[in-house]
Enzyme design. Structure first.
Site, mmCIF file in Angstrom:
data_model
loop_
_atom_site.group_PDB
_atom_site.id
_atom_site.type_symbol
_atom_site.label_atom_id
_atom_site.label_comp_id
_atom_site.label_asym_id
_atom_site.label_seq_id
_atom_site.Cartn_x
_atom_site.Cartn_y
_atom_site.Cartn_z
ATOM 1 N N ASP A 111 0.848 -1.133 -0.063
ATOM 2 C CA ASP A 111 -0.112 -0.028 0.090
ATOM 3 C C ASP A 111 0.892 1.414 0.046
ATOM 4 O OD1 ASP A 111 -1.755 2.099 0.314
ATOM 5 O OD2 ASP A 111 -2.572 1.346 2.490
ATOM 6 N N TYR A 237 -15.490 14.809 -14.734
ATOM 7 C CA TYR A 237 -14.342 14.600 -14.439
ATOM 8 C C TYR A 237 -13.676 16.000 -13.883
ATOM 9 C CZ TYR A 237 -9.557 12.725 -14.237
ATOM 10 O OH TYR A 237 -8.251 12.227 -14.132
#
Length: 388
Positions: A111, A237
């Site tokens: 991660d 977006y």
């Protein structure tokens, strides 16, 4: 050995399995687009190295300038029931490519948001290179756990201010279908959480961690990859929740620069990636864009990025100090042509006015399918090890 025939099973643009041989060939095909220059013994850290523009940047830097480095990504290993993720197989092949080219690359599967990952990566940098010349940050994630607060943030694809409806491309039995998709309005909390996931906070933490360990070489620069896109996709977006995160990324670049770090954002052009294919309207837009003018591939754009980061070519900056790799896409003429097709698209002519067949093939290629030269009737080894 765990060999079997792998079929593209899934729903929509998501597949349950990936094809190892297809993913490996994708890496080779990307590398084949790169014309090598003299190696300069530069070192790089690429955060988000297994897919999309992060993968393209890794391969372009490696194959063009002989860049050594470390890639960070978060991929799933193969199990008894499923193959590994496509990024797992692409990373294994990228490592093999680096070894063939005589370059040093390590890949950390963890991660990227976690402080433990940063510690592990910085230890590797210190041991192997003594520092880095470049940091490329290309992370797209649905959620982020802040290691310092323990809080989990979720990103959303929603509009800001008012609901929005967009045309969108889907497929039924392999045939393109035009849909109308409604986009909900994001709450203030959803916007803030999306910024936490996709904004610049984690990028800044990577830079700070490198500074604290004195791992920035003289002349160091860093770039975070971003996107602006067309007015046609803007309400979801650039003017939507993701756009708020991208704006934060750009503000982070300015803050880092004010602190003396050479930090930039790079505005890339449209492409088919695992992240973009999930956004309503993007598939239709990209399919029309390719029909109108064709596309500059992520590797072609990444070559231009590396030429600028290494000083081989001058920086192509806009008035806000952002590297622009998308100028080919956003000219008035191109956008007018795309808009005309967008507005004329109907359920009856969608297959004719777009490159929908190409788009579906590109989505399948993200998982290693529809790659020329791969025998999909043959058994292929699934249990590929993560590169040591």
């Amino acid at each position: 050995m765990t060999e079997r025939v792998i079929k593209p099973l899934g729903r929509g643009f998501l597949f349950l399995d990936s094809h190892p041989a297809g993913c490996a060939q994708v890496v080779r095909d990307l590398a084949g687009q790169v014309e090598a220059r003299t190696a300069e013994r530069r070192t790089a850290l690429v955060v988000g190295s297994s897919s999309g523009y992060g993968l393209a940047a890794t391969i372009a830097g490696l194959a063009r300038y002989g860049v050594d480095g470390i890639g960070v990504c978060f991929e799933k290993a193969p199990t008894a029931r499923r193959t590994a993720t496509a990024g797992w197989y692409r990373t294994a092949e990228t490592a093999a490519l680096a070894a063939e080219l005589g370059r040093s690359w390590s890949f950390v599967n963890a991660d990227a948001f976690a402080d433990t990952t940063k510690d592990e990566v910085l230890d590797l940098i210190a041991e192997q290179f003594g520092g880095i010349d470049h940091l490329i940050y290309s992370v797209a994630a649905p959620r982020r756990v802040d290691p310092r607060s323990g809080e989990t943030y979720q990103s959303v694809l929603k509009a800001i201010g008012a609901e929005h409806t967009t045309k969108s491309l889907a497929f039924e039995d392999g045939a393109p279908v035009l849909q109308e998709v409604g986009i909900e309005v994001a709450t203030d909390d959803e916007i803030a959480q999306t910024v936490k996931v996709m904004g610049g906070e984690d990028w800044a933490r990577w830079v700070s961690a490198l500074q604290e360990r004195e791992l920035l070489k003289p002349g160091f620069n860093t770039v975070a990859l971003t996107y602006i896109g067309s007015e046609l996709t803007g309400p979801l977006y650039r003017q939507g929740s993701i756009g708020a995160a991208k704006a934060d990324l750009e503000q982070t670049a300015l803050k880092l620069a004010a602190d003396g770090v050479t930090a930039l954002t790079s505005v890339n052009g449209a492409a088919v990636t695992q992240a973009s294919s999930a956004i309503p309207g993007i598939g239709l837009y990209v399919s029309i864009l390719r029909k109108v003018i064709g596309l500059q591939t992520p590797v072609q754009q990444s070559i231009a990025l590396w030429d600028q980061l290494t000083g081989t070519a001058p920086l192509d900056l806009d008035d806000e100090g952002r590297i622009r790799l998308d100028r080919w896409e956003l000219t008035d003429e191109v956008q007018a042509d795309v808009r005309a097709v967008w507005e004329s698209a109907t359920k009856d002519n969608i297959a004719d006015v777009t490159d929908a067949e190409w788009f579906l093939a590109e989505v399948r290629r993200l998982y290693g399918f529809d790659v020329p030269g791969v025998d999909y009737a043959a058994e292929t080894e699934v249990d590929v090890e993560w590169p040591a």
